[in-house]
Design an enzyme around this catalytic site. Structure first.
Site, PDB file in Angstrom:
ATOM      1  CG  ASP A  26       7.606  11.133  16.480  1.00  0.00           C
ATOM      2  OD1 ASP A  26       7.041  12.279  16.519  1.00  0.00           O
ATOM      3  OD2 ASP A  26       7.248  10.002  16.183  1.00  0.00           O
TER       4      ASP A  26
ATOM      5  CB  CYS B 223       4.880   9.327  13.639  1.00  0.00           C
ATOM      6  SG  CYS B 223       3.281   8.809  13.603  1.00  0.00           S
TER       7      CYS B 223
END
Length: 156
Positions: free
Chosen positions: A61, A54
């Site tokens: 992620d 992120c």
């Protein structure tokens, strides 16, 4: 006896110990001549454990990435693609940016007849974000199977 050059003799990563690149910009994607030029077929790469960061929180992620393409003159060398995808592990970008960077980098390298990406991201903030993009209509003569990656349903 000398082997004929099938386009692989200029590759810099295949068959060698290569460290993972630190970023997508440092990654070296390589290509070789398509072995069946003039014949239309689809190639699929699936990366079910893709990761990036992120850009705000630096938290990881995770995504299931599916890349489909119909080659023209070139195919991507798979080890270089794996290293390119691995380079996103330390790369901070939103889901949409990562997904489109992968697709457009491949389009720029290969100039395929057609390419699509399905990026099935696991929830961030309780909401999965899936990203889809393609270069246009697929060739009519090529069988294009569905990606068939189920949307995120949580437990159960």
């Amino acid at each position: 006896m000398t082997r004929p050059d099938n386009g692989s003799q200029g590759l810099t990563q295949l068959g060698r110990l290569v460290a993972a690149p630190a970023s997508p910009e440092e990654a070296i994607l390589e290509r070789v001549p398509a072995p069946h030029q003039g014949r239309q077929y689809m190639v699929r790469f699936t990366a079910p454990e893709f990761t990036s960061l992120c850009p705000i929180t630096s938290q990881p992620d995770f995504a299931h990435i599916v890349i489909d393409y119909v080659p023209d003159q070139w195919i991507v060398e798979s080890k270089s693609l794996k290293l390119f995808l691995t380079s996103f592990r330390n790369h901070g970008a939103f889901h949409e940016a990562c997904s489109l960077q992968i697709a457009t980098t491949l389009v720029d390298l290969l100039a395929p007849l057609w390419l699509r990406i399905g990026a099935y991201w696991y929830p961030r903030g309780g909401m999965p974000i899936d990203v889809f993009w393609q270069t246009g209509e697929p060739p009519k003569e090529v069988w294009i199977p569905g990606q068939d990656v189920p949307t995120y349903r949580g437990r159960g």
